[in-house]
Design a protein around this motif. Structure first.
Motif, short mmCIF file in Angstrom:
data_model
loop_
_atom_site.label_atom_id
_atom_site.label_comp_id
_atom_site.label_asym_id
_atom_site.label_seq_id
_atom_site.Cartn_x
_atom_site.Cartn_y
_atom_site.Cartn_z
N ALA A 73 1.23 -1.79 -0.13
CA ALA A 73 0.19 0.11 0.09
C ALA A 73 0.79 1.20 -0.10
O ALA A 73 -0.11 2.31 -0.30
CB ALA A 73 -0.45 0.35 1.62
N GLN A 133 -9.73 6.30 3.83
CA GLN A 133 -9.16 6.39 2.79
C GLN A 133 -9.79 6.17 1.88
O GLN A 133 -11.28 5.68 1.94
CB GLN A 133 -8.29 5.24 3.31
N GLY A 168 4.73 -5.65 1.92
CA GLY A 168 4.19 -6.03 3.91
C GLY A 168 4.13 -6.46 4.29
O GLY A 168 3.60 -8.05 3.70
N GLY A 170 0.85 -6.95 5.19
CA GLY A 170 -0.41 -6.97 4.73
C GLY A 170 -0.77 -8.58 3.06
O GLY A 170 -0.95 -8.92 3.21
N THR A 171 0.37 -7.92 2.39
CA THR A 171 0.82 -8.81 1.97
C THR A 171 1.24 -10.54 1.81
O THR A 171 0.65 -10.98 1.10
CB THR A 171 1.91 -7.90 0.25
N GLU A 174 -1.42 -12.04 2.75
CA GLU A 174 -2.53 -12.90 1.76
C GLU A 174 -1.95 -13.10 1.09
O GLU A 174 -2.30 -14.82 0.61
CB GLU A 174 -2.99 -11.08 1.37
C1 LIG Z 1 -1.10 2.28 5.07
C2 LIG Z 1 -1.36 2.54 3.55
C3 LIG Z 1 -3.06 2.43 3.44
C4 LIG Z 1 -3.72 0.66 3.81
N1 LIG Z 1 -4.40 1.08 3.10
C5 LIG Z 1 -5.38 -0.94 2.68
N2 LIG Z 1 -5.97 0.04 1.28
C6 LIG Z 1 -6.36 -1.43 1.06
N3 LIG Z 1 -5.76 -2.13 1.62
C7 LIG Z 1 -4.59 -2.56 2.21
C8 LIG Z 1 -4.30 -1.45 2.86
N4 LIG Z 1 -3.49 -2.18 3.77
C9 LIG Z 1 -2.84 -3.36 3.39
N5 LIG Z 1 -4.21 -3.84 2.55
C10 LIG Z 1 -4.07 -5.06 2.18
O1 LIG Z 1 -2.93 -5.80 2.51
C11 LIG Z 1 -1.83 -5.69 1.35
C12 LIG Z 1 -0.88 -4.68 1.28
O2 LIG Z 1 -0.42 -4.22 2.59
P1 LIG Z 1 1.35 -4.24 3.22
O3 LIG Z 1 1.12 -4.51 4.20
O4 LIG Z 1 1.27 -3.02 2.72
O5 LIG Z 1 1.90 -5.14 1.61
C13 LIG Z 1 -2.96 -5.49 0.24
O6 LIG Z 1 -2.93 -6.55 -1.11
C14 LIG Z 1 -4.66 -4.67 0.11
O7 LIG Z 1 -5.06 -5.86 -0.21
C15 LIG Z 1 -0.39 3.82 3.30
O8 LIG Z 1 -1.70 4.62 2.23
#
Ligand SMILES: C/C(=C\CNc1ncnc2c1ncn2[C@@H]1O[C@H](COP(=O)(O)O)[C@@H](O)[C@H]1O)CO
Length: 251
Positions: A73, A133, A168, A170-171, A174
Motif C-alpha cells: 500500500a 481512505q 509488507g 498485508g501482502t 494474503e
Molecule cells: C498503510 C496505507 C494504506 C492502507 N490501505 C489499504 N487499503 C487497502 N488494502 C490494504 C491496505 N493496507 C493493506 N491492504 C491489504 O494488504 C496488502 C498491502 O499491505 P502491505 O502491508 O502494504 O503489504 C494489499 O494487497 C491489500 O489487500 C498507506 O497509505
C-alpha cells in the motif's frame, strides 16, 4: 490514457462503487467484532456479516476467472515497483483477465491503473480502515468491505490465480493465506506467482533452508510458489494453468 477525473471516469466507464464515501469511523466494524466487551451483541453481528457476504456475492457474480494481485500500500508512483505493477495490470488485462486488487494506494493502484489503461476490467475490494481512505481512482468496480475475512473470501472465490508484488505484512498475510488454501487442497489448480526475484528470493531461501530443512513443510510445498521477474512469464504461468483445466474453472 491520462487519468480521468473521478466524475468523468465514473460516468465514462460505468463504474460501480459500493459503500465508498462513508465517514471515517472512530472505530471500525472489525474492531468492534474483536472487542470482547461487546460479546453480548455478537450474535446479532452475524446478520451484518451475512449481509456483507450477500453484497459481495451479488456484486461480483458476473466476474469469473479474475487474477487477484496483492502488493504494498506504500509504494509511490514513478518508482520501479509501481511501474512493474502497472505493467502487470496492463498485461493481465491484455490477456483478457479481469484484475482484482485491494483497491487502495501504492501497488494496488498501480495494478488497477495498468489494467484500466489497457482497457481491461479493473476491480478494487477495499477495506474499512480507522483512517480515511478512498478506493483508488482506477477501479471500474469498487466495493468497500467492513470485515477482512469477508473480503478475503472474495479475493479467492472470483480469482483463478494470485500474483504477489513486493509488500509488507498485508501482502505476506494474503500470500500465506492463499498458500495454505492450496497446500491443504481447499483450492486446486491455483497458481501463485511471486513477481520480483530480488524481493522474494530471501523468503524462499528461508522457506527452503528452515521450513523444509526442519520438516515444517514438504519440499513439494515450495513448488506451489512460482517466482519470476518477468510479467510475460507471470501471465504465461496463469495461462498454462488455465489450459490444463481445459479453460474451465474447476475449483
Ligand atoms: C498503510 C496505507 C494504506 C492502507 N490501505 C489499504 N487499503 C487497502 N488494502 C490494504 C491496505 N493496507 C493493506 N491492504 C491489504 O494488504 C496488502 C498491502 O499491505 P502491505 O502491508 O502494504 O503489504 C494489499 O494487497 C491489500 O489487500 C498507506 O497509505
Amino acid at each position: 490514457m491520462p487519468p480521468l477525473d473521478r466524475d468523468t471516469r465514473l460516468s465514462y466507464r460505468g463504474a460501480a462503487r459500493i459503500r465508498e464515501d462513508q465517514d471515517t469511523p472512530t472505530q471500525t466494524t472489525d474492531q468492534r467484532l474483536l472487542r470482547s466487551a461487546d460479546s453480548a451483541r455478537d450474535p446479532w453481528r452475524v446478520l451484518r456479516i451475512q449481509s456483507e457476504f450477500v453484497e459481495g456475492f451479488d456484486n461480483l457474480a458476473t466476474v469469473s476467472g479474475a487474477v487477484t494481485v496483492f502488493g504494498s500500500a506504500r509504494i509511490a508512483p514513478d518508482t520501479p515497483y509501481y511501474d512493474l505493477g502497472r505493467e502487470l495490470g496492463g498485461a493481465l488485462a491484455g490477456a483478457g483477465y479481469p484484475v482484482m486488487t485491494g483497491g487502495g494506494p501504492g501497488l494496488m493502484e498501480a495494478v488497477n491503473r495498468g489494467a484500466c489503461e489497457a482497457g481491461g476490467y479493473s476491480i478494487g475490494l477495499g477495506i474499512e480502515l480507522p483512517f480515511e481512505q478512498n478506493l483508488n481512482q482506477w477501479v471500474d468496480l469498487g466495493i468497500n468491505f467492513r470485515y477482512f475475512f469477508v473480503r478475503k473470501t472474495m479475493f479467492v472465490k472470483y480469482a483463478q490465480a494470485f500474483v504477489c508484488l513486493p509488500g509488507g505484512f498485508g501482502t505476506l498475510d494474503e500470500l500465506f493465506e492463499a498458500l495454505t488454501l492450496v497446500q491443504t487442497r481447499k483450492v486446486t489448480q491455483f497458481p501463485i506467482v511471486l513477481l520480483g526475484t530480488e524481493f522474494w528470493g530471501p523468503l524462499l531461501d528461508w522457506v527452503r533452508g528452515t521450513l523444509v530443512e526442519q520438516g515444517f513443510v514438504s519440499p513439494a510445498d515450495v513448488d506451489l510458489l512460482q517466482v519470476t521477474d518477468s510479467v510475460a512469464d507471470a501471465v504465461a504461468i496463469i495461462g498454462q494453468s488455465r489450459q490444463r483445466q481445459g479453460g474451465e474453472d474447476h475449483r
